[in-house]
Write a protein that holds these residues in place. Sequence first.
Motif, PDB file in Angstrom:
ATOM      1  N   GLU A   1       0.807  -1.214   0.000  1.00  0.00           N
ATOM      2  CA  GLU A   1       0.000   0.000   0.000  1.00  0.00           C
ATOM      3  C   GLU A   1       0.844   1.269   0.000  1.00  0.00           C
ATOM      4  O   GLU A   1       0.364   2.346  -0.381  1.00  0.00           O
ATOM      5  CB  GLU A   1      -0.952   0.009   1.206  1.00  0.00           C
TER       6      GLU A   1
ATOM      7  N   VAL B   1      -5.304  -7.174  -8.276  1.00  0.00           N
ATOM      8  CA  VAL B   1      -6.283  -6.094  -8.118  1.00  0.00           C
ATOM      9  C   VAL B   1      -6.596  -5.934  -6.645  1.00  0.00           C
ATOM     10  O   VAL B   1      -6.544  -6.901  -5.879  1.00  0.00           O
ATOM     11  CB  VAL B   1      -7.582  -6.361  -8.916  1.00  0.00           C
ATOM     12  N   ASP B   2      -6.935  -4.701  -6.244  1.00  0.00           N
ATOM     13  CA  ASP B   2      -7.264  -4.475  -4.844  1.00  0.00           C
ATOM     14  C   ASP B   2      -8.753  -4.721  -4.606  1.00  0.00           C
ATOM     15  O   ASP B   2      -9.468  -5.199  -5.495  1.00  0.00           O
ATOM     16  CB  ASP B   2      -6.852  -3.068  -4.413  1.00  0.00           C
ATOM     17  N   ALA B   3      -9.224  -4.385  -3.404  1.00  0.00           N
ATOM     18  CA  ALA B   3     -10.617  -4.647  -3.037  1.00  0.00           C
ATOM     19  C   ALA B   3     -11.598  -3.895  -3.913  1.00  0.00           C
ATOM     20  O   ALA B   3     -12.763  -4.303  -4.046  1.00  0.00           O
ATOM     21  CB  ALA B   3     -10.842  -4.281  -1.565  1.00  0.00           C
ATOM     22  N   GLU B   4     -11.147  -2.817  -4.540  1.00  0.00           N
ATOM     23  CA  GLU B   4     -12.017  -2.034  -5.410  1.00  0.00           C
ATOM     24  C   GLU B   4     -11.822  -2.390  -6.889  1.00  0.00           C
ATOM     25  O   GLU B   4     -12.363  -1.716  -7.770  1.00  0.00           O
ATOM     26  CB  GLU B   4     -11.746  -0.538  -5.194  1.00  0.00           C
ATOM     27  N   GLY B   5     -11.026  -3.421  -7.144  1.00  0.00           N
ATOM     28  CA  GLY B   5     -10.823  -3.857  -8.515  1.00  0.00           C
ATOM     29  C   GLY B   5      -9.784  -3.071  -9.277  1.00  0.00           C
ATOM     30  O   GLY B   5      -9.645  -3.236 -10.493  1.00  0.00           O
ATOM     31  N   LYS B   6      -9.033  -2.232  -8.570  1.00  0.00           N
ATOM     32  CA  LYS B   6      -7.992  -1.435  -9.237  1.00  0.00           C
ATOM     33  C   LYS B   6      -6.694  -2.238  -9.354  1.00  0.00           C
ATOM     34  O   LYS B   6      -6.356  -3.026  -8.477  1.00  0.00           O
ATOM     35  CB  LYS B   6      -7.724  -0.148  -8.456  1.00  0.00           C
TER      36      LYS B   6
END
Length: 452
Positions: A105, A301-306
């Motif tokens: 992060e 991808v992260d939790a938001e799909g990024k």
Amino acid sequence: MRYLPLSEADRGEMLQAVGASAIDDLFCDVPADALLAGPIAELPAHASELAVERQLTALSRKNLAAGEVPFFLGCGAYKHHIPASVDHIIQRGEFLTAYTPYQPEIAQGTLQVLFEFQTQVARLLGCEVANASMYDGSTACWEAIVMARRITRRTKAILSSGLHPHYVSVANTMAKFTGDVLNTSLPELNAATDADKLIAAIDGETSAVVVQYPDILGRITDLTPIAEAAHANGALLIAVVTEPVALGLIRSPGEMGADIVVGEGQSIGVGLQFGGPYVGLFATREKYVRQMPGRLAGETVDAEGKRGFVLTLSTREQHIRREKATSNICTNSGLCALAFSVHMSLLGEKGLRQLAQLNHARACEVADRLAAIPGVRLVNDSFFNEFTIELPVEARPVVRHLADNGILGGVSLGRLYPGADALQNGLVIAVTETATDEDIDALEAGLKEVCK
């Protein structure tokens, strides 16, 4: 303000805690004849910071700076022009993160560039996957040998006589503690490589064949027959590349069947820097990825799909049980890998090919001119930007004479192979895009003088 962290009372308390009566007791295991009787006479007991700076500056002026004299050294470390933009970019804030990007992060800049670095290295070396760099080329070579042992469950590796002797030395040192058997020999001063001998030596006990490409004398050989012979006997082919710029012009080892390709990435983005730090390259086939040592940056991808990047498939001893680890070298060369990746990005494929063509053309010109000197023989019939000549006299004194006259005129094989009488007249010369017409004239004149 001076800062003295320990008082005499502090030192006494610390010695008492470890059961020592004096500081000398801490060195009781050192033989008496190995201890100095007193201070080193040549060194001053105390000097101001300004005085030390002046003294060290005076000492440094005794060196021949690579950028100030004709420079033809190579043998694993090469002088190329590095754009100023490389240094500017690697100091940007997004790369000034912690050494190890364990917290993705806050380390996305570092992780992304490592991901791109892996892609560049894999494409350059002709393999499906690469790691996020190793310590340097020599230790990467050893790690490849150990990886081949894990895959084949065999302990005998055949090392080409054209493999850099420093790489061989590192491998021999490490093999003392692992039980690996390493077979190698000295190179011969002729145009033919030892490819046929390597093929003949492969048997059912061979774990890997290690070949440098181009080799220590600058010779280039087709690796395909060696790869086929190794695979027919259940062994792997390890290719070592010490000059990655060459791969802008010649076929990659992966294209010719190499299973593991390692190398030194210094010549792209990283200056000579008094011998380090450098950056080890390591690439392999996708099917061997779980046996590959070192760090591996992956895309996710992260939790938001990024889109994001993380370290993945961590198999170093920091992460798992030591006996299951794929490497016990607890580092990579992140900053040098970043510089490599920035320089590669600035060059692009077209720029790398043009740089390689310029290097080869310049080297051909120098080789032709030196081979025309009476008594000088060009060993190679193929090379990239580095070749070997045989002089009518011993090469080491010639190198010293040239240096005394302000010319860094190559690496003598006598320095690389002390005691090998047949190689004492060999001189390895590297020519990059940084060599000017005046530099070449100076080298030619200097060799003419000593070869009369």
